[in-house]
Design a protein around this motif. Structure first.
Motif, mmCIF file in Angstrom:
data_model
loop_
_atom_site.group_PDB
_atom_site.id
_atom_site.type_symbol
_atom_site.label_atom_id
_atom_site.label_comp_id
_atom_site.label_asym_id
_atom_site.label_seq_id
_atom_site.Cartn_x
_atom_site.Cartn_y
_atom_site.Cartn_z
ATOM 1 N N VAL A 25 8.988 -0.756 -10.149
ATOM 2 C CA VAL A 25 7.937 -0.729 -9.126
ATOM 3 C C VAL A 25 6.761 -1.669 -9.414
ATOM 4 C CG1 VAL A 25 6.309 0.742 -7.864
ATOM 5 C CG2 VAL A 25 8.574 1.601 -8.422
ATOM 6 N N PRO A 26 6.186 -1.705 -10.631
ATOM 7 C CA PRO A 26 5.061 -2.625 -10.859
ATOM 8 C C PRO A 26 5.404 -4.079 -10.538
ATOM 9 C CG PRO A 26 5.191 -1.050 -12.642
ATOM 10 C CD PRO A 26 6.423 -0.869 -11.822
ATOM 11 N N ARG A 27 6.599 -4.512 -10.926
ATOM 12 C CA ARG A 27 7.023 -5.881 -10.623
ATOM 13 C C ARG A 27 7.169 -6.081 -9.116
ATOM 14 N NH1 ARG A 27 8.275 -11.162 -12.813
ATOM 15 N NH2 ARG A 27 8.858 -12.172 -10.873
ATOM 16 N N ILE A 34 3.170 5.728 -3.276
ATOM 17 C CA ILE A 34 4.340 6.471 -3.757
ATOM 18 C C ILE A 34 4.408 6.437 -5.278
ATOM 19 C CG2 ILE A 34 6.871 6.445 -3.843
ATOM 20 C CD1 ILE A 34 6.863 5.577 -0.920
ATOM 21 N N TYR A 35 4.143 5.265 -5.859
ATOM 22 C CA TYR A 35 4.190 5.114 -7.318
ATOM 23 C C TYR A 35 3.123 5.972 -7.999
ATOM 24 C CZ TYR A 35 4.197 2.805 -11.902
ATOM 25 O OH TYR A 35 4.248 2.533 -13.257
ATOM 26 N N LEU A 36 1.915 5.965 -7.438
ATOM 27 C CA LEU A 36 0.832 6.771 -8.023
ATOM 28 C C LEU A 36 1.131 8.262 -7.915
ATOM 29 C CD1 LEU A 36 -2.307 4.786 -6.739
ATOM 30 C CD2 LEU A 36 -1.334 4.806 -9.053
ATOM 31 N N ILE A 37 1.718 8.679 -6.781
ATOM 32 C CA ILE A 37 2.098 10.087 -6.613
ATOM 33 C C ILE A 37 3.216 10.452 -7.592
ATOM 34 C CG2 ILE A 37 3.110 11.779 -5.026
ATOM 35 C CD1 ILE A 37 1.683 10.333 -2.740
ATOM 36 N N LEU A 88 0.822 -1.209 0.000
ATOM 37 C CA LEU A 88 0.000 0.000 0.000
ATOM 38 C C LEU A 88 0.860 1.264 0.000
ATOM 39 C CD1 LEU A 88 -2.749 -1.121 2.556
ATOM 40 C CD2 LEU A 88 -2.952 -0.973 0.064
ATOM 41 N N VAL A 89 1.945 1.248 0.779
ATOM 42 C CA VAL A 89 2.833 2.416 0.860
ATOM 43 C C VAL A 89 3.486 2.690 -0.493
ATOM 44 C CG1 VAL A 89 5.003 3.283 1.826
ATOM 45 C CG2 VAL A 89 3.295 2.270 3.330
#
Length: 313
Positions: free
Chosen positions: A76-78, A32-35, A27-28
């Protein structure tokens, strides 16, 4: 060597082996990735829509935003996918492909940061000739050269990496296919690969580092001579944001690639990897937007325009 079995699947250790923190970590880092994507896309949107930002400086900043999103999307996605499952196997070809794109976007980012230093040098030290020297043709040539250089640099590493044999069952002590951990997992002679890291890293790394920091000697000298406090403050704000981004990026990446490769540094490896693969692309738009007055003014105008449209509807 003859008794060892070649493996075609590698195991990633991931960020943590503790099951109860896997979901919180997911979740964290998802947040961070979406931001990261939102912040960099917002910078691109402002640069495209605001004609006042159609300058070489913001062209390079927009390029940096694209590279930040791409670099983050390589790993990050992986990592997020692996946090939701027990086994973290990845094929050797997929691993080498990840190394190639990670190197490509990382070297591109470092090179663009160096170009941005040169751009700031021309803007502050030779302002009357700025648009003549930094024409749009020159800007496009700079970025094209950076991409070609990064592709060649990444290809050299991945070609020699593809010649290695992997036959060790222990997990790579990382959450993505990072080159130092990948070399430790190989049962081939990795002398050439390690030599390439140091030789190419020192040759091109020091060159890029010099191009990045050397102009700041002239830049700081020129800024200190400026009598207007407003102009001096504006020059300091654009330069300080650039220096902050460069310092964070170089510190973490040098820690991971140029220190001793002895075992027992797994936790430090993961922390430094998180910084330059996840947190740096996350921090870049925040640093540039918070310390750049023109971006803040553009964002304020865009929000005001949207509010007026909402009221009129």
């Amino acid at each position: 060597m003859e008794n060892q079995t070649t493996v075609y699947m590698l195991l990633l250790a991931g960020l943590s082996d503790l099951p109860h923190i896997q979901l919180p970590l997911f979740l964290v880092f998802l947040l961070i990735y979406l931001i990261t994507l939102t912040g960099n896309l917002l910078i691109l949107l402002l640069i495209f829509t605001d004609s006042h930002l159609h300058t070489p400086m913001y062209f390079f900043l927009g390029t940096l935003a694209c590279l930040d999103m791409s670099c983050s999307s390589v790993t990050v996605p992986r990592m997020l996918f692996d946090l939701l499952r027990d086994s973290r196997f990845i094929s050797v070809p997929a691993c080498i492909t990840q190394v190639y794109f990670f190197f490509f976007f990382t070297v591109s980012e470092v090179s663009v940061l160096a170009v941005m230093s040169y751009d700031r040098y021309i803007a502050i030290c030779r302002p009357l000739h700025y648009m003549q020297i930094m024409s749009w043709k020159v800007c496009v040539q700079f970025v094209s050269g950076v991409l070609v250089f990064s592709a060649a640099y990444s290809s050299v590493h991945t070609l020699f990496l593809a010649k290695l044999t992997f036959c060790r069952s222990e997990a790579l002590q990382s959450f993505f296919c990072d080159l130092p951990q990948l070399l430790e997992a190989s049962c081939s002679d990795t002398f050439i690969n390690v030599l390439l890291i140091f030789v190419l890293g020192i040759m091109f790394g020091l060159g890029i580092l010099t191009v990045t920091f050397f102009p700041y000697i002239a830049i700081l000298t020129t800024i200190l001579k400026i009598s207007s406090k407003t102009t001096r403050s504006k020059a300091f704000s654009t330069c300080s944001s650039h220096i902050t981004v460069v310092s964070i990026f170089y510190t973490t990446i040098c820690f991971n690639y140029f220190r001793s490769s002895a075992n027992g540094h797994f936790a430090e490896d993961k922390v430094s990897s998180v910084f330059y693969t996840i947190l740096t692309p996350f921090l870049n738009p925040l640093i540039y937007s918070l310390r750049n007055q023109e971006l803040k003014i553009s964002l304020r105008k865009t929000l005001q325009t949207l509010q007026i449209k909402n009221y009129s509807d």
